[in-house]
Design a protein around this motif. Structure first.
Motif, PDB file in Angstrom:
ATOM      1  N   GLY A  14       0.776  -1.235   0.000  1.00 16.03           N
ATOM      2  CA  GLY A  14       0.000   0.000   0.000  1.00 16.03           C
ATOM      3  C   GLY A  14       0.807   1.285   0.000  1.00 16.03           C
ATOM      4  N   SER A  15       2.087   1.215  -0.347  1.00 14.60           N
ATOM      5  CA  SER A  15       2.912   2.419  -0.248  1.00 14.60           C
ATOM      6  C   SER A  15       2.921   3.260  -1.520  1.00 14.60           C
ATOM      7  CB  SER A  15       4.359   2.039   0.105  1.00 14.60           C
ATOM      8  OG  SER A  15       4.949   1.277  -0.938  1.00 14.60           O
ATOM      9  N   ARG A  16       2.426   2.700  -2.636  1.00 15.97           N
ATOM     10  CA  ARG A  16       2.462   3.456  -3.888  1.00 15.97           C
ATOM     11  C   ARG A  16       1.406   2.908  -4.845  1.00 15.97           C
ATOM     12  NH1 ARG A  16       7.820   1.204  -7.132  1.00 15.97           N
ATOM     13  NH2 ARG A  16       7.416  -1.020  -6.839  1.00 15.97           N
ATOM     14  N   GLY A  17       1.226   3.633  -5.942  1.00 20.57           N
ATOM     15  CA  GLY A  17       0.375   3.162  -7.018  1.00 20.57           C
ATOM     16  C   GLY A  17      -1.044   2.856  -6.587  1.00 20.57           C
ATOM     17  N   ILE A  18      -1.564   1.747  -7.105  1.00 24.42           N
ATOM     18  CA  ILE A  18      -2.942   1.354  -6.824  1.00 24.42           C
ATOM     19  C   ILE A  18      -3.154   1.135  -5.331  1.00 24.42           C
ATOM     20  CG2 ILE A  18      -4.629  -0.488  -7.147  1.00 24.42           C
ATOM     21  CD1 ILE A  18      -3.587  -0.784 -10.023  1.00 24.42           C
ATOM     22  N   GLY A  40      10.886   1.153   0.491  1.00 23.66           N
ATOM     23  CA  GLY A  40      10.294   2.479   0.361  1.00 23.66           C
ATOM     24  C   GLY A  40       9.552   2.928   1.597  1.00 23.66           C
ATOM     25  N   ALA A  41      10.249   2.936   2.728  1.00 20.41           N
ATOM     26  CA  ALA A  41       9.626   3.356   3.985  1.00 20.41           C
ATOM     27  C   ALA A  41       9.124   4.796   3.907  1.00 20.41           C
ATOM     28  CB  ALA A  41      10.609   3.209   5.141  1.00 20.41           C
ATOM     29  N   ASP A  42       9.841   5.638   3.186  1.00 21.48           N
ATOM     30  CA  ASP A  42       9.435   7.036   3.081  1.00 21.48           C
ATOM     31  C   ASP A  42       8.105   7.169   2.355  1.00 21.48           C
ATOM     32  OD1 ASP A  42      11.725   7.768   4.399  1.00 21.48           O
ATOM     33  OD2 ASP A  42      12.813   8.414   2.605  1.00 21.48           O
ATOM     34  N   ALA A  43       7.935   6.391   1.288  1.00 16.11           N
ATOM     35  CA  ALA A  43       6.677   6.442   0.541  1.00 16.11           C
ATOM     36  C   ALA A  43       5.530   5.950   1.399  1.00 16.11           C
ATOM     37  CB  ALA A  43       6.792   5.608  -0.734  1.00 16.11           C
ATOM     38  N   ILE A  59      -1.453   3.076   9.790  1.00 17.36           N
ATOM     39  CA  ILE A  59      -0.101   2.667  10.160  1.00 17.36           C
ATOM     40  C   ILE A  59       0.528   1.982   8.962  1.00 17.36           C
ATOM     41  CG2 ILE A  59      -0.581   2.407  12.622  1.00 17.36           C
ATOM     42  CD1 ILE A  59      -0.730  -0.648  12.142  1.00 17.36           C
ATOM     43  N   ALA A  60       1.860   2.003   8.917  1.00 15.31           N
ATOM     44  CA  ALA A  60       2.612   1.305   7.872  1.00 15.31           C
ATOM     45  C   ALA A  60       3.477   0.236   8.527  1.00 15.31           C
ATOM     46  CB  ALA A  60       3.482   2.285   7.094  1.00 15.31           C
ATOM     47  N   ILE A  61       3.504  -0.941   7.907  1.00 13.69           N
ATOM     48  CA  ILE A  61       4.236  -2.080   8.464  1.00 13.69           C
ATOM     49  C   ILE A  61       5.121  -2.676   7.380  1.00 13.69           C
ATOM     50  CG2 ILE A  61       4.026  -4.301   9.638  1.00 13.69           C
ATOM     51  CD1 ILE A  61       1.026  -3.493  10.168  1.00 13.69           C
ATOM     52  N   GLN A  62       6.403  -2.795   7.661  1.00 18.12           N
ATOM     53  CA  GLN A  62       7.322  -3.407   6.701  1.00 18.12           C
ATOM     54  C   GLN A  62       7.108  -4.911   6.701  1.00 18.12           C
ATOM     55  OE1 GLN A  62      10.187  -5.498   6.593  1.00 18.12           O
ATOM     56  NE2 GLN A  62      10.472  -5.033   4.431  1.00 18.12           N
ATOM     57  N   ALA A  63       6.762  -5.476   5.542  1.00 14.95           N
ATOM     58  CA  ALA A  63       6.529  -6.917   5.439  1.00 14.95           C
ATOM     59  C   ALA A  63       6.613  -7.333   3.980  1.00 14.95           C
ATOM     60  CB  ALA A  63       5.169  -7.300   6.019  1.00 14.95           C
ATOM     61  N   ASP A  64       7.617  -8.117   3.643  1.00 12.32           N
ATOM     62  CA  ASP A  64       7.749  -8.657   2.294  1.00 12.32           C
ATOM     63  C   ASP A  64       6.597  -9.622   2.041  1.00 12.32           C
ATOM     64  OD1 ASP A  64       8.517 -10.136  -0.013  1.00 12.32           O
ATOM     65  OD2 ASP A  64      10.609  -9.617   0.348  1.00 12.32           O
ATOM     66  N   ALA A  65       5.941  -9.480   0.901  1.00  5.84           N
ATOM     67  CA  ALA A  65       4.742 -10.275   0.601  1.00  5.84           C
ATOM     68  C   ALA A  65       5.009 -11.769   0.577  1.00  5.84           C
ATOM     69  CB  ALA A  65       4.142  -9.833  -0.727  1.00  5.84           C
TER      70      ALA A  65
END
Length: 246
Positions: A14-18, A40-43, A59-65
């Protein structure tokens, strides 16, 4: 609109695009939103900031799909932060446009890993927490149903898998009132698939409207499917493609 007031949504990628467009729209409709991102934590932080500035919660959570532990932890953090989970949007995905003969095994593994396995992982993790009457919304592609663009063979195959996953899962979770639907975008103007990019010309030619769509076109459909008026829509493949598959 406030159709999603008191609802909690998780949007993967959810950090960019669609994905960013979906997160912002769900928040605008009243949901509290968690987004995941790989890089892309900044995005990702910018998406959260924009939602908060508009009066929403995110909230934003770092997690590789493709990392099952990380994705499960992201679901757990969403529930721990907001108290529950009502909507999962499986948006994380990737395409590596190449002719099939030029596509490497690593390319294949990447697309299957993110576009198929990633959807499976996130959905399994979410189902442990998803409220009865909840929503699972997958972001597939119009090429998962009708293939017209050379260079997207493997990508199309992964999105075809998402289509059938949607239909099968809808049967399993229907007794809980959970709906499962697949939004199938056509060419949408994003960083990954710009309307002025090298692969744009054949995609535009395939549409009935003669143009790319916008992120908001997909976000609007997701918001509708997530809302109360779509409670009897499940197992559906809802194409938003400017007439590409017409």
């Amino acid at each position: 609109m406030a159709n999603l007031t008191n609802k909690i949504a998780l949007v993967t990628g959810g950090s960019r695009g669609i994905g960013a467009g979906i997160a912002k729209r769900l928040a605008a409709d009243g949901a509290s939103v968690a987004i995941t991102y790989t890089r892309g934590a900044d995005a990702a932080a910018q998406v959260v900031k924009e939602i908060e500035q508009a009066g929403g919660k995110a909230i934003a959570i770092q997690a590789d799909a493709v990392d099952a532990k990380a994705v499960t932890a992201a679901v757990e953090k969403t529930v721990a932060t907001f108290g529950k989970l009502d909507v999962l949007v499986n948006n994380a995905g990737t395409a590596i446009p190449k002719l099939f003969e030029e596509t490497t095994p690593d390319d294949i593994d990447t697309m299957i890993g993110i576009n198929v396995r990633g959807v499976f992982i996130a959905t399994q993790a979410a189902l442990k927490h998803l409220q009865d009457g909840g929503r699972i919304i997958n972001i597939g592609s119009c090429v998962g149903e009708r293939m017209m663009t050379p260079g997207l063979v493997v990508y199309a195959a992964t999105k075809g898998a998402v289509k059938m996953f949607t239909q099968g899962l809808a049967r399993e979770v229907g007794p809980r009132g959970i709906t499962v639907n697949n939004i199938q975008p056509g060419p949408i103007d994003t960083d990954l698939n710009p309307a002025a990019g090298d692969w744009a010309t054949p995609q535009i030619a395939a549409t009935a409207l003669g143009r790319y769509g916008h992120v908001d076109d997909i976000a609007a459909m997701v918001a509708f499917v997530a809302g109360p008026e779509a409670s009897y829509i499940t197992g559906a493949n809802l194409t938003v493609d400017g007439g590409t598959n017409a």
